[in-house]
Design a protein around this motif. Sequence first.
Motif, PDB file in Angstrom:
ATOM      1  N   ALA A   1       0.845  -1.192   0.000  1.00 25.35           N
ATOM      2  CA  ALA A   1       0.000   0.000   0.000  1.00 25.35           C
ATOM      3  C   ALA A   1       0.883   1.245   0.000  1.00 25.35           C
ATOM      4  O   ALA A   1       1.989   1.248   0.540  1.00 25.35           O
ATOM      5  CB  ALA A   1      -0.907  -0.002   1.230  1.00 25.35           C
ATOM      6  N   LEU A   2       0.361   2.302  -0.589  1.00 27.21           N
ATOM      7  CA  LEU A   2       1.126   3.554  -0.667  1.00 27.21           C
ATOM      8  C   LEU A   2       0.996   4.331   0.641  1.00 27.21           C
ATOM      9  O   LEU A   2       0.472   5.444   0.690  1.00 27.21           O
ATOM     10  CB  LEU A   2       0.641   4.376  -1.857  1.00 27.21           C
ATOM     11  N   ASP A   3       1.498   3.721   1.710  1.00 28.05           N
ATOM     12  CA  ASP A   3       1.422   4.330   3.035  1.00 28.05           C
ATOM     13  C   ASP A   3       2.672   5.123   3.396  1.00 28.05           C
ATOM     14  O   ASP A   3       2.703   5.779   4.436  1.00 28.05           O
ATOM     15  CB  ASP A   3       1.213   3.245   4.095  1.00 28.05           C
ATOM     16  N   SER A   4       3.714   5.035   2.565  1.00 28.07           N
ATOM     17  CA  SER A   4       4.971   5.690   2.892  1.00 28.07           C
ATOM     18  C   SER A   4       5.760   5.946   1.615  1.00 28.07           C
ATOM     19  O   SER A   4       5.503   5.315   0.580  1.00 28.07           O
ATOM     20  CB  SER A   4       5.804   4.809   3.831  1.00 28.07           C
ATOM     21  N   PRO A   5       6.730   6.862   1.654  1.00 25.25           N
ATOM     22  CA  PRO A   5       7.594   7.063   0.485  1.00 25.25           C
ATOM     23  C   PRO A   5       8.340   5.792   0.090  1.00 25.25           C
ATOM     24  O   PRO A   5       8.550   5.530  -1.101  1.00 25.25           O
ATOM     25  CB  PRO A   5       8.564   8.162   0.949  1.00 25.25           C
TER      26      PRO A   5
END
Length: 255
Positions: free
Chosen positions: A235-239
Amino acid sequence: PMHEPAKPAAAPAPPEGCPMHEGGGGGAKGDRTVYDVYAQPKTNPSNLMPAVPAQLPSPGQAAPLSTAREASSIPQTNAEGGGTTWTYPSPQMFYNALRRKGKADDVEERDMDVVVRVHNDMNERTWREVLRWEAATHPASEEKPAASSSPSLLRFQGRPHDLSPLALLHRLRTGAVPFDRHDWVVRRADGGEPSDVRYVIDYYYLEPGQTLATAAAADDSATPDNPIWIRVRPALDSPTAAIDRARVFFKRRTG
């Protein structure tokens, strides 16, 4: 999850949403009430299932079902004693969950062995895809030997009514929607400095002759004998997750 891969000769279309993993919702779409699928008060927060699962037959059940459970290949984070993997539900547990959520109308007791095998195989394939991502983006090294950086599954949740952004985009392109979605939180040891990363998994069922033209062709693909396509990504939860997805995207397209 929870798990040993065994492919049936002809995999039936799975019910919408895995009844073992949903974190909210009864049978009603949009209902987000969190509850114990076995109607027991004590629930394990790592999988939203009861700490001591009920194995008794459901009221009105026409035939006995096995209560035997199989161990998966998926390591369980913080398992007591170490080296423990997640355990898959028995046919009886799975049937009870279907009845509890109002999804057993089209399922007969004699179907449950096949349903559980399909369920377990889906989870094994999903974990293999997670390991592919981890190997491609956070491989073992001399500083991080495999023994100290092997990932494990911390917790998971089913979200069958929540389309991910990628699933929404895929629906616009092809009209196809996943029959289920899971979110898995994976513990990444990273050589002694643990961190948790959420993976989003979409499950698609392909009808005979149907294909999915997609840029994610390198994901775990369906076959005529096992027509379930599994689409896995962090998931795009962090860089870091965004960088990992970009790296894998270009790697898969450049060979």
